[in-house]
Scaffold this active site. Structure first.
Site, PDB file in Angstrom:
ATOM      1  N   ASN A  19      19.762  47.346   8.997  1.00 38.12           N
ATOM      2  CA  ASN A  19      21.140  47.517   9.467  1.00 38.12           C
ATOM      3  C   ASN A  19      21.833  46.184   9.175  1.00 38.12           C
ATOM      4  OD1 ASN A  19      22.544  48.275  12.774  1.00 38.12           O
ATOM      5  ND2 ASN A  19      23.400  48.604  10.765  1.00 38.12           N
ATOM      6  N   GLN A  52      28.282  46.644   9.419  1.00 39.47           N
ATOM      7  CA  GLN A  52      29.299  46.090  10.317  1.00 39.47           C
ATOM      8  C   GLN A  52      29.524  44.609  10.000  1.00 39.47           C
ATOM      9  OE1 GLN A  52      26.895  48.209  11.963  1.00 39.47           O
ATOM     10  NE2 GLN A  52      28.444  49.833  11.975  1.00 39.47           N
ATOM     11  N   CYS A  79      27.343  46.757  18.993  1.00 38.25           N
ATOM     12  CA  CYS A  79      26.443  46.804  17.843  1.00 38.25           C
ATOM     13  C   CYS A  79      25.209  46.005  18.220  1.00 38.25           C
ATOM     14  CB  CYS A  79      27.109  46.229  16.599  1.00 38.25           C
ATOM     15  SG  CYS A  79      26.081  46.394  15.119  1.00 38.25           S
ATOM     16  N   ASN A  81      22.048  45.638  16.910  1.00 35.29           N
ATOM     17  CA  ASN A  81      21.344  44.815  15.924  1.00 35.29           C
ATOM     18  C   ASN A  81      22.160  43.586  15.533  1.00 35.29           C
ATOM     19  OD1 ASN A  81      18.898  46.320  15.550  1.00 35.29           O
ATOM     20  ND2 ASN A  81      20.066  47.863  14.452  1.00 35.29           N
ATOM     21  N   ASN A 155      30.040  52.160  22.800  1.00 37.41           N
ATOM     22  CA  ASN A 155      30.631  53.102  21.869  1.00 37.41           C
ATOM     23  C   ASN A 155      29.987  54.460  22.131  1.00 37.41           C
ATOM     24  OD1 ASN A 155      28.129  52.423  20.853  1.00 37.41           O
ATOM     25  ND2 ASN A 155      28.892  51.516  18.973  1.00 37.41           N
ATOM     26  N   HIS A 157      28.011  58.053  21.721  1.00 41.29           N
ATOM     27  CA  HIS A 157      26.871  58.544  20.949  1.00 41.29           C
ATOM     28  C   HIS A 157      26.660  60.019  21.221  1.00 41.29           C
ATOM     29  CE1 HIS A 157      25.433  54.616  19.522  1.00 41.29           C
ATOM     30  NE2 HIS A 157      25.948  54.185  20.656  1.00 41.29           N
ATOM     31  N   GLU A 206      26.443  56.608  11.479  1.00 42.17           N
ATOM     32  CA  GLU A 206      27.299  55.721  12.272  1.00 42.17           C
ATOM     33  C   GLU A 206      28.768  55.993  12.025  1.00 42.17           C
ATOM     34  OE1 GLU A 206      26.765  51.694  13.423  1.00 42.17           O
ATOM     35  OE2 GLU A 206      24.871  51.556  12.326  1.00 42.17           O
ATOM     36  N   CYS A 215      20.223  51.537  14.026  1.00 41.98           N
ATOM     37  CA  CYS A 215      21.388  51.427  14.901  1.00 41.98           C
ATOM     38  C   CYS A 215      20.884  51.049  16.283  1.00 41.98           C
ATOM     39  CB  CYS A 215      22.160  52.747  14.944  1.00 41.98           C
ATOM     40  SG  CYS A 215      23.591  52.719  16.067  1.00 41.98           S
ATOM     41  N   GLY A 216      21.193  49.818  16.721  1.00 39.40           N
ATOM     42  CA  GLY A 216      20.685  49.318  17.987  1.00 39.40           C
ATOM     43  C   GLY A 216      21.278  50.003  19.200  1.00 39.40           C
ATOM     44  N   SER A 217      22.613  50.117  19.236  1.00 38.29           N
ATOM     45  CA  SER A 217      23.231  50.809  20.369  1.00 38.29           C
ATOM     46  C   SER A 217      22.823  52.276  20.376  1.00 38.29           C
ATOM     47  CB  SER A 217      24.759  50.661  20.334  1.00 38.29           C
ATOM     48  OG  SER A 217      25.313  51.322  19.210  1.00 38.29           O
ATOM     49  N   GLY A 218      22.629  52.851  19.171  1.00 39.84           N
ATOM     50  CA  GLY A 218      22.166  54.225  19.074  1.00 39.84           C
ATOM     51  C   GLY A 218      20.756  54.385  19.619  1.00 39.84           C
TER      52      GLY A 218
END
Length: 270
Positions: A19, A52, A79, A81, A155, A157, A206, A215-218
């Site tokens: 990422n 990003q 984000c 990552n 964000n 998901h 994303e 995707c870290g937040s994912g």
């Protein structure tokens, strides 16, 4: 935001599990990119290319503020990552093993754990209006194909559980769910296969970026949704296309642990 046309803009290229990010230090009087420059830098054929862009800014109450932008120039609220990448960069700069970063998601404690970086991404958002969704619906049985789960991690998901993540039609279904009216500000879409009660396989579409290797937040949202449905424990390993992340949903938030990597540095001349 300060305009960056016709200037030299130093940057770093970094990634967390593939990422990938452009990181720009905008602290002090340093120049920062405008939206047109972000879009130009994000072009993988004519620019630098990234999933990003992470912009580091001064902050009076924490070690630094970080803002995130997608390749289309839209701002991302979180984000994971990229947060780990910035944390590693600033901890090395300060010769420290911990620090605190401010993002739109909130104030995020970060720690070094051997060669890995750990970030507390905060508690998940589980209120439909704050995720946000366009109406009140069951969060673990959304009225969408496959009855996915909704989780907010700074964000939105949409977590879709599938039999085989590797064969999931991400390029077809991902953009359709990203733009579904149920998600008024669009959404990230995670395609998730449960391997056992401690291990998940995740692939990601994303918002504003498309298919990404991680995707870290994912991953945080996936860990929350899987435990909420009774499919896993609170601590899990998630296998992404780019490698493994370790997630632990604790009383103080969702802790995410994983590697970071430096690729190169350069100067953008716009």
């Amino acid at each position: 935001m300060t305009q960056s046309a016709s200037i030299s803009l130093p940057f770093l290229k970094m990634h967390g599990l593939g990422n990938d990010f452009v990181v720009i230090d905008g602290r002090g009087a340093r120049a920062v990119p405008d939206i047109a420059t972000i879009r130009a830098m994000g072009d993988r054929h004519r620019g630098v290319g990234f999933d990003q862009l992470a912009l580091i800014l001064d902050d009076d109450a924490t070690d630094a503020q970080v803002r995130f932008y997608n390749t289309d120039g839209s701002e991302a609220g979180a984000c994971g990552n990229a947060t780990r990448c910035v944390a590693d960069l600033l901890m090395r700069e300060a010769d420290a093993t911990s620090l605190v970063l401010r993002t739109e998601r909130g104030v995020l404690p970060c720690e070094r754990s051997g060669d890995l970086i750990r970030v507390n991404m905060g508690q998940p958002v589980e209120d439909w209006e704050r995720i946000p969704l366009s109406r009140d619906v069951p969060l673990d049985a959304l009225p969408l194909p496959g009855a996915p789960s909704a989780v907010g991690m700074g964000n939105p998901h949409c977590v879709l559980f599938v039999e085989d993540a590797d064969s999931a039609p991400i390029a077809e279904v991902g953009p359709r769910l990203e733009h579904d009216p149920l998600y008024p500000v669009r959404t990230n879409v995670e395609f998730v296969q449960v391997l056992d009660r401690n291990t998940l396989r995740q692939r990601t579409w994303e918002r504003g970026a498309g298919i990404t290797l991680a995707c870290g937040s994912g991953a945080c949202a996936v860990a929350v949704a899987a435990h909420r449905r009774g499919l896993t424990e609170r601590a899990v390993t998630i296998r992404l296309d780019g490698g493994d992340l370790h997630l632990d949903w604790r009383d103080d938030g969702v802790w995410m642990t994983g590697p970071v990597a430096y690729v190169f540095d350069g100067v953008w001349r716009g």
